[in-house]
Design an enzyme around this catalytic site. Structure first.
Site: not given
Ligand code: M7G
Length: 326
Positions: A258, A260, A263, A266-267
């Site tokens: 939080y 993220p 939106y 996801h975990v």
């Molecule tokens: P978040 O907490 O929304 O944001 O997590 P953060 O990126 O600032 O941590 C989103 C999570 O999704 C992150 O750990 C990203 O590395 C992962 N992620 C993002 N994208 C665009 C992808 C994707 O295309 N595929 C996969 N498998 N993971 C992704």
């Protein structure tokens, strides 16, 4: 897809299982990103500790338009089982200095053992560039009223596209990478390797559980109604990780961010021993604690203030400043 990393125990069993995933290939039919044609505009961030560099570059599209890209280059962790090969097959070993019993060398491994991981965001939006740019960070303490009056209107107007999430849920991308799925539209989810993890070793294990429901933006939306879903993610996620990778639940950090970046609820599942980016106290909320909080008070996350970091140039920080809440 990279070979599934093997836990230290049960190697034979795991090897058999890994073999069944070897045939899997990336779903994307698109040609690879033209890395050699990238014109580097600037280094957004560089980390000697993480051995990583984030680049802002440009490429010229098919009809001559200039498009932005973010390219992250990072050295990958060592794979224990490849170390003796690396020592035997090195191309060159240059002495750097020697002093008494101490000496350091430049070691040049063969190409197949000197892989870099490249992550590409293309075309990248201004928000992607901001996300990866090194910035001063400030802590914000958001009350429920702040959420309703400042944060919610802001995320409704600004948030990142979550098409990549829908692609995974609809099996249009990464379908071959799915570790576990509970298909229930209300209480189900998909568990896939996070794209931060190359799956070559367990030291930096990183998976992400994406819920099938599309109406939960973040921790702030959660109520006791979501407890069955959250319990499924916790329980089935742990079971799937121990089954596939041999890592027990007691060695997993399972948490929500939080704020993220995306939106859609996801975990994060990371190896406990891995100091994953975003796992610090100002951003990570352990799923087990979230479940307990909601079991005690159905509207817990619609009552309490939440603290989170924002980078200096983030428009949301400006909104908090304008509202006089900082
Ligand atoms: P978040 O907490 O929304 O944001 O997590 P953060 O990126 O600032 O941590 C989103 C999570 O999704 C992150 O750990 C990203 O590395 C992962 N992620 C993002 N994208 C665009 C992808 C994707 O295309 N595929 C996969 N498998 N993971 C992704």
């Amino acid at each position: 897809m990279a070979e599934t990393p093997r836990p230290k125990r049960k190697r034979e069993e795991e090897e058999k299982e890994a073999a069944s995933h070897d045939g899997a290939v990336a779903t994307a039919a698109a040609p690879p990103f033209p890395l050699a044609e990238l014109r580097v505009r600037r280094v957004l961030r560089e980390s000697a500790r993480d051995k990583a560099v984030f680049l802002h570059g440009e490429v010229t599209g098919p009809s001559g338009e200039v498009m932005n890209a973010v390219v992250l280059l990072e050295k990958t962790p060592f794979q224990e089982e490849k170390i003796s090969e690396l020592l035997k097959k090195h191309m060159k070993l240059e002495l750097q200095m020697r002093n008494d019993i101490y000496s350091t060398y430049h070691l040049y491994p063969p190409p197949e053992l000197s892989e870099l991981k490249a992550t590409v965001v293309y075309p990248a939006t201004e928000k992607h560039l901001q996300k990866y740019l090194r910035q001063e960070v400030h802590l914000v303490r958001e009350t429920w009223e702040d959420y309703r009056n400042i944060t919610l209107p802001f995320i409704q107007s600004q948030s990142f596209s979550i098409q990549w999430v829908y692609n995974i849920l609809e099996k249009k991308a990464e379908a071959d990478r799915i570790i576990h799925e509970n298909p229930d539209p209300c209480n189900g989810f998909v568990l896939v390797p996070d794209f931060k993890w190359n799956q070559n070793q367990l030291d930096d294990l990183y998976l992400i559980a994406l819920v099938h429901r599309r109406d939960i933006k973040s921790l702030r939306d959660l109520t006791a109604e979501h407890l069955p879903l959250l319990r499924n993610v916790l329980q089935e996620g742990k079971e799937a990780v121990v089954k596939r990778f041999g890592v027990p639940g007691s060695q997993l950090r399972i948490y929500l961010h939080y704020q993220p970046s995306y939106y859609h609820l996801h975990v994060h599942f990371t190896a406990l021993s891995y100091d994953a980016p975003g796992s610090s106290v100002e951003r990570a909320h352990l799923l087990a604690d979230v479940i307990d909080n909601l079991a005690m008070d159905a509207a817990y996350y619609q009552k309490r203030a939440l603290t989170f970091p924002l980078r200096a140039d983030e428009p949301l920080l400006k909104r908090f400043q304008e509202a006089g809440t900082l």
